[in-house]
Design an enzyme around this catalytic site. Structure first.
Site, PDB file in Angstrom:
ATOM      1  N   SER A 218       0.815  -1.218   0.000  1.00 33.58           N
ATOM      2  CA  SER A 218       0.000   0.000   0.000  1.00 33.58           C
ATOM      3  C   SER A 218       0.847   1.266   0.000  1.00 33.58           C
ATOM      4  O   SER A 218       0.436   2.291  -0.558  1.00 33.58           O
ATOM      5  CB  SER A 218      -0.961  -0.002   1.195  1.00 33.58           C
ATOM      6  OG  SER A 218      -0.269  -0.238   2.404  1.00 33.58           O
ATOM      7  N   HIS A 265       1.881   4.624   4.448  1.00 37.77           N
ATOM      8  CA  HIS A 265       1.098   5.326   3.425  1.00 37.77           C
ATOM      9  C   HIS A 265       1.658   6.731   3.190  1.00 37.77           C
ATOM     10  O   HIS A 265       1.811   7.166   2.043  1.00 37.77           O
ATOM     11  CB  HIS A 265      -0.368   5.410   3.851  1.00 37.77           C
ATOM     12  CG  HIS A 265      -1.065   4.092   3.808  1.00 37.77           C
ATOM     13  ND1 HIS A 265      -2.425   3.958   4.027  1.00 37.77           N
ATOM     14  CD2 HIS A 265      -0.609   2.843   3.570  1.00 37.77           C
ATOM     15  CE1 HIS A 265      -2.773   2.690   3.919  1.00 37.77           C
ATOM     16  NE2 HIS A 265      -1.683   1.989   3.652  1.00 37.77           N
TER      17      HIS A 265
END
Length: 314
Positions: A218, A265
């Site tokens: 991610s 992230h």
């Protein structure tokens, strides 16, 4: 009835003297190296070998431009290919983990990103690896970057334990990857993906729990989003759907912050933005040199700050 030509014209026709295809009144024995049509001195264009006609030179220039990506490099013949390879690697790693014990697989210990290691004598955890219990025969060493497992900075980007995790992340790669590769080309796309992964790992090293475990692509995916935003804005393309996806990703990260690595992230997003800025804003005169030098320096800097953090633990 038309009479046959008389005089010099008849002699030329009989002798078969060719004339320039653009200037029929000019005799010439020079031919284009590509199409072999006769060309006069005014129509000759220097080529790597011999001369070419203006039409062939124009076609070659158009073909060359069409084969160039927006910010240098060759345009990918199939922009999906690199994403398919990334998806395949992630799927194989997940499968290997699944068949060797899932979350308790030794592969997770080796591939997941862990700033500092610990030992596991039985079902418990001991963070101090000098503890006598860590020397027992049943104790399992769980290494971290501080213990020399530097490869975790990049292997964690290709590691997933849960099937829903790998499925969601690979779906995002399938959607975003070909779009970015179509803009920057294959090699630059792969560079952005890997640099984003390193940036994600660097942020985890500095802001996450020292003994925590982080896996997943991610961070690199957020890097793709950041890179697409930069390249789209630079090319003045519509980026509304990118902003919407980024907002959605931020909302998911905030809502699930206890289970989701917001550090990864954030690091991936910033890394993708930085890598794309180097690619998109490099001067055209020395574009490739500036791009690859800048990306190389960025990658080395990310590894360096990660290892510096690891050194502080020891």
């Amino acid at each position: 009835m038309t009479e046959p030509p008389q005089g010099p014209a008849a002699d030329q026709s009989a002798a078969g003297v060719p004339t320039c295809y653009r200037h029929p009144d000019r005799e010439t024995w020079i031919r284009c190296q590509r199409c072999e049509r006769p060309i006069c001195p005014d129509c000759m264009r220097d080529a790597a070998v011999g001369f070419q006609c203006p039409d062939c030179v124009k076609q070659a220039a158009q073909g060359s431009r069409q084969n160039r990506a927006l910010y240098g490099g060759e345009r990918s013949a199939d922009p999906r290919l690199t994403s398919y390879v990334i998806i395949g690697i992630n799927a194989l790693v997940w499968l290997a983990i699944a068949v060797t014990g899932g979350s308790r697989s030794r592969l997770v210990d080796l591939l997941a990103l862990r700033p500092d290691g610990y030992c596991a004598p039985g079902d418990g955890y001991i963070y101090d690896q000098t503890h006598p219990a860590c020397t027992s025969a049943v104790a399992r060493e769980v290494p971290g970057v501080a213990d020399g497992a530097w490869w975790q900075l990049i292997t964690s980007v290709f590691t997933h334990v849960e099937i829903w995790h790998v499925a969601l992340n690979m779906f995002a790669v399938f959607i975003l990857g070909p779009t970015l590769e179509g803009i920057v080309g294959r090699s630059r796309f792969l560079a952005v993906y890997l640099v984003s992964g390193l940036a994600s790992s660097a942020m985890v090293m500095w802001l996450s729990f020292e003994y925590g475990s982080t896996v997943g692509a991610s961070g690199a995916i957020f890097g793709l989003l950041g890179a697409l935003l930069v390249t789209a804005r630079k090319a003045r393309l519509n980026s509304q759907w990118l902003v919407q996806n980024l907002v959605l990703g931020v909302v998911i990260t905030v809502v699930g912050w206890r289970m989701i690595s917001w550090q990864g992230h954030l690091g991936g997003l910033l890394g993708g933005i930085a890598a794309a800025a180097i690619i998109a804003y490099a001067p055209k005169s020395h574009r490739s040199l500036v791009q690859w030098t800048g990306l190389g320096i960025l990658a080395v800097a990310l590894v360096a700050v990660s290892l510096a953090r690891a050194a502080s633990f020891t």
